[in-house]
Design an enzyme around this catalytic site. Structure first.
Site, PDB file in Angstrom:
ATOM      1  N   HIS A   1      -7.174 -41.407  24.924  1.00 27.26           N
ATOM      2  CA  HIS A   1      -8.231 -41.544  23.888  1.00 27.26           C
ATOM      3  C   HIS A   1      -9.631 -41.284  24.210  1.00 27.26           C
ATOM      4  CE1 HIS A   1      -9.844 -42.945  20.059  1.00 27.26           C
ATOM      5  NE2 HIS A   1     -10.707 -43.659  20.792  1.00 27.26           N
TER       6      HIS A   1
ATOM      7  N   VAL B   1       0.827  -1.068   0.081  1.00 24.81           N
ATOM      8  CA  VAL B   1       0.022  -0.046   0.210  1.00 24.81           C
ATOM      9  C   VAL B   1       0.817   1.134  -0.080  1.00 24.81           C
ATOM     10  CG1 VAL B   1      -1.568   1.364   1.377  1.00 24.81           C
ATOM     11  CG2 VAL B   1      -1.853  -1.126   1.320  1.00 24.81           C
TER      12      VAL B   1
HETATM   13  P1  NAI Z   1       3.762  -9.567  12.290  1.00 26.70           P
HETATM   14  O1  NAI Z   1       5.302  -9.090  12.283  1.00 26.70           O
HETATM   15  O2  NAI Z   1       3.249 -10.536  12.695  1.00 26.70           O
HETATM   16  O3  NAI Z   1       3.179  -9.413  10.819  1.00 26.70           O
HETATM   17  C1  NAI Z   1       3.480  -8.327   9.832  1.00 26.70           C
HETATM   18  C2  NAI Z   1       3.040  -8.583   8.617  1.00 26.70           C
HETATM   19  O4  NAI Z   1       2.938  -7.457   7.798  1.00 26.70           O
HETATM   20  C3  NAI Z   1       4.210  -9.373   7.934  1.00 26.70           C
HETATM   21  O5  NAI Z   1       3.538 -10.385   7.325  1.00 26.70           O
HETATM   22  C4  NAI Z   1       4.986  -8.490   6.895  1.00 26.70           C
HETATM   23  O6  NAI Z   1       5.627  -9.302   5.906  1.00 26.70           O
HETATM   24  C5  NAI Z   1       3.903  -7.731   6.451  1.00 26.70           C
HETATM   25  N1  NAI Z   1       4.364  -6.322   6.024  1.00 26.70           N
HETATM   26  C6  NAI Z   1       5.487  -5.592   6.405  1.00 26.70           C
HETATM   27  N2  NAI Z   1       5.488  -4.377   5.760  1.00 26.70           N
HETATM   28  C7  NAI Z   1       4.548  -4.308   4.984  1.00 26.70           C
HETATM   29  C8  NAI Z   1       3.820  -3.433   4.249  1.00 26.70           C
HETATM   30  N3  NAI Z   1       4.465  -2.163   3.924  1.00 26.70           N
HETATM   31  N4  NAI Z   1       2.737  -3.594   3.249  1.00 26.70           N
HETATM   32  C9  NAI Z   1       2.258  -4.947   3.546  1.00 26.70           C
HETATM   33  N5  NAI Z   1       2.522  -5.884   4.482  1.00 26.70           N
HETATM   34  C10 NAI Z   1       3.746  -5.737   5.214  1.00 26.70           C
HETATM   35  O7  NAI Z   1       3.142  -8.163  12.985  1.00 26.70           O
HETATM   36  P2  NAI Z   1       1.954  -7.854  13.543  1.00 26.70           P
HETATM   37  O8  NAI Z   1       0.821  -8.603  12.776  1.00 26.70           O
HETATM   38  O9  NAI Z   1       1.733  -6.394  13.465  1.00 26.70           O
HETATM   39  O10 NAI Z   1       1.869  -8.078  14.889  1.00 26.70           O
HETATM   40  C11 NAI Z   1       3.044  -7.649  15.614  1.00 26.70           C
HETATM   41  C12 NAI Z   1       3.695  -8.535  16.733  1.00 26.70           C
HETATM   42  O11 NAI Z   1       2.659  -8.599  17.792  1.00 26.70           O
HETATM   43  C13 NAI Z   1       3.558 -10.096  16.052  1.00 26.70           C
HETATM   44  O12 NAI Z   1       5.065 -10.253  15.491  1.00 26.70           O
HETATM   45  C14 NAI Z   1       3.658 -10.827  17.491  1.00 26.70           C
HETATM   46  O13 NAI Z   1       4.875 -10.844  18.218  1.00 26.70           O
HETATM   47  C15 NAI Z   1       2.649  -9.796  18.388  1.00 26.70           C
HETATM   48  N6  NAI Z   1       1.448 -10.465  18.445  1.00 26.70           N
HETATM   49  C16 NAI Z   1       1.036 -11.832  18.984  1.00 26.70           C
HETATM   50  C17 NAI Z   1       0.169 -12.487  18.882  1.00 26.70           C
HETATM   51  C18 NAI Z   1       0.106 -13.922  19.369  1.00 26.70           C
HETATM   52  O14 NAI Z   1       0.979 -14.353  19.924  1.00 26.70           O
HETATM   53  N7  NAI Z   1      -1.092 -14.592  19.135  1.00 26.70           N
HETATM   54  C19 NAI Z   1      -1.080 -11.776  18.402  1.00 26.70           C
HETATM   55  C20 NAI Z   1      -0.951 -10.503  17.952  1.00 26.70           C
HETATM   56  C21 NAI Z   1       0.231 -10.029  17.908  1.00 26.70           C
END
Ligand code: NAI
Ligand code: FAD
Length: 465
Positions: free
Chosen positions: A444, A236
């Site tokens: 099980h 974007v």
């Molecule tokens: P993320 O690092 O998981 O994912 C970010 C995504 O955005 C990646 O796939 C990346 O390739 C993509 N991306 C980067 N720049 C971009 C761009 N300019 N345009 C389009 N796509 C782009 O980060 P997210 O989802 O923001 O979450 C942050 C962190 O919060 C996670 O890495 C995690 O550590 C934590 N988190 C953990 C959760 C869990 O354990 N269930 C739930 C939510 C967050």
């Protein structure tokens, strides 16, 4: 100014890293204070992260079940309706009981809570709301916030970060999610289940890029079946607000013709960055690494004696349980014990339906490191309990060392994968082989039997397939 009080430990930040460090330090007899600038304790995780997102994921799953899935069990539900304020009320109640819980634990452990923003004035001096405090040791646990994107400014109204996406006033007609990572898929799932059309725009050629490749592919297939749309290898470049919402300009990641997408809401979720704003690290002389994280050694020590750091603000996965374990370890180190975190056995879970859970290394990582491995895979489709639950999507894949059979990684897609993974983490913590898991009696009928079958499959001898 003279300090109004002095402590063995001052913890800055009350997220899962900070509050756990404070409790463990107090348990070990250290005079402890914890500074928090937000009105409630618990940090990102309890207030605007793990807990509210899971409350909405669970509630939206119930809505989805009532609307579609229950009929297959012979349960007819008529007149299913969404009460969005009611669902948000559930979320708020869950958050409140969790943050109040931390308050209670602070009182129980006689931890002083200092309200306000902490700033270093020297390596052993902290200022909060104009008052000075002295500390023998300081633990920086200030966490992270969302990474901004040039040209797409979050206003938390139409263009939201995860914080705004947890409290939208209505179900979007078209929610565009920028970033197909954990937040994008979890919160995208919430609003998709509640009726929004959801389009995920991801820069790389796959979603969940840090997961095992097979897992990413299958998850995209499953989520597509659920109605989510994906635009991979796309970026974007601009967001224009209109009276109806937002017009996004999207280009191929490698450049090329731009197109526009109309959305009424946009979720920006391209990652999180360490948060050290206003902390006065300069005054203390604390060094950052090339990515703005507080630099630490294996014992959470910064370059300044007496100053430690843990959680999202240092290197490693940005996960609540990683921050908590570091909190315990650093407090034990301060008390003269041997606190330690095993970074090879930290699970990570995506709480979509089905869930995605993993621990250890992916096939891609093993190949890149030149490690010879064996793989055993077993589908939930062949598990009796999964059939009874109508939850047959997904598999368990166990990767084990080709020579020693030691478990190197486990990757799961499936109902309750986040709970199932726990036995695999324990196995890895104990240095188990796939054979050890295969020879462990599993009750099980349970979903965990798929783990045992995958372990048997490592040696080519699964029973039920
Ligand atoms: P993320 O690092 O998981 O994912 C970010 C995504 O955005 C990646 O796939 C990346 O390739 C993509 N991306 C980067 N720049 C971009 C761009 N300019 N345009 C389009 N796509 C782009 O980060 P997210 O989802 O923001 O979450 C942050 C962190 O919060 C996670 O890495 C995690 O550590 C934590 N988190 C953990 C959760 C869990 O354990 N269930 C739930 C939510 C967050
Ligand atoms: P934080 O929780 O960010 O806490 C830091 C605290 O420090 C904040 O309260 C902040 O106000 C305070 N602070 C900062 N600077 C100062 C200062 N100078 N003075 C005083 N106080 C200060 N992780 C999981 O493991 N599972 C999940 O399911 C999960 N879901 C998530 C969902 C969302 C939407 C988000 C955004 C994150 C999620 N995470 C999840 C990640 C998890 O929230 C973080 O890994 C975790 O909160 C990190 O803990 P922390 O203690 O390092 O920092």
């Amino acid at each position: 100014t003279d300090p109004v009080a002095s402590y063995d430990v001052i913890v800055i930040g009350s997220g899962p890293g900070g509050y756990v460090a404070a409790i463990r330090a107090a348990q070990l007899g250290l005079k402890t204070a914890c500074v928090e600038k937000m009105p409630t304790l618990g940090g990102t995780c309890l207030n605007i992260g793990c807990i509210p997102s899971k409350a909405l994921l669970h509630a939206s799953e119930k809505f989805e079940e009532a609307g579609h899935a229950l009929a297959a069990f012979g349960v007819k539900v008529a007149g299913v309706e969404l009460d969005l304020p009611g669902m948000m009320g559930h979320k708020d109640k869950v958050v409140k009981s969790n943050v109040d819980g931390v308050d209670f634990l602070f009182k129980k452990n006689k931890i002083d809570r200092l309200k306000g923003t902490a700033r270093f004035t020297a390596k052993d001096r902290i200022e909060v709301e104009g008052k000075a405090y002295a500390a023998k040791n300081v633990i920086i646990a200030t966490g992270s916030d969302s990474t901004p994107l040039k040209g797409v400014e979050a206003d938390e109204q139409r263009i939201v970060t995860s914080t705004g996406a947890l409290s939208l006033p209505e179900v979007p007609k078209h929610l565009v999610v920028i970033g197909g990572g954990v937040i994008g898929l979890e919160l995208g799932s919430v609003w998709s289940r509640l009726g929004a059309k959801v389009t995920v725009v991801e820069f790389l050629d796959r979603i969940l890029p840090t997961n095992d490749g097979e897992v990413s592919k299958q998850m995209q297939r499953i989520l597509t079946k659920q109605g989510m749309a994906f635009k991979l290898s796309s970026k974007v470049t601009a967001a224009q607000k209109t009276d109806k919402g937002v017009t996004l300009t999207v280009e191929p990641a490698k450049g090329g013709d731009a197109e526009t997408i109309e959305a009424d809401y946009v979720l920006l979720s391209i990652g999180r960055r360490p948060y050290t704003e206003g902390l006065g690290l300069d005054a203390a002389g604390v060094a950052l690494d090339e990515r703005g994280r507080v630099k630490t050694d294996k014992h959470f020590r910064t370059n300044v004696e007496g100053i430690y750091a843990i959680g999202d603000v240092i290197a490693g996965p940005m996960l609540a349980h990683k921050a908590e374990d570091e909190g315990i370890a650093v407090a034990e180190i301060l008390a003269g014990q041997a606190g330690h975190v095993n970074y090879d056995a930290i699970p990570s879970v995506v709480y979509t339906w089905p869930e995605v859970a993993s621990v250890g290394r992916s096939e891609e990582e093993l190949k890149q490191a030149g490690v010879a491995y064996k793989s055993g895979k077993f589908p939930f489709l062949a598990n009796g309990r999964a059939r009874a639950m109508n939850a047959t999507d997904g598999f368990v894949k166990i990767l084990a060392d080709a020579k020693t059979d030691r478990v190197l990684g486990v990757h799961i897609i499936g109902a309750e994968a986040g709970t199932i993974i726990a036995e695999c983490v324990l196995a890895m913590e104990f240095g188990a082989s796939a054979e050890d898991i295969a020879r462990t009696c599993h009750a099980h009928p349970t979903l965990n039997e798929v783990v045992k079958e995958a372990a048997l499959a490592v040696d080519g001898r699964p029973i039920h397939i």
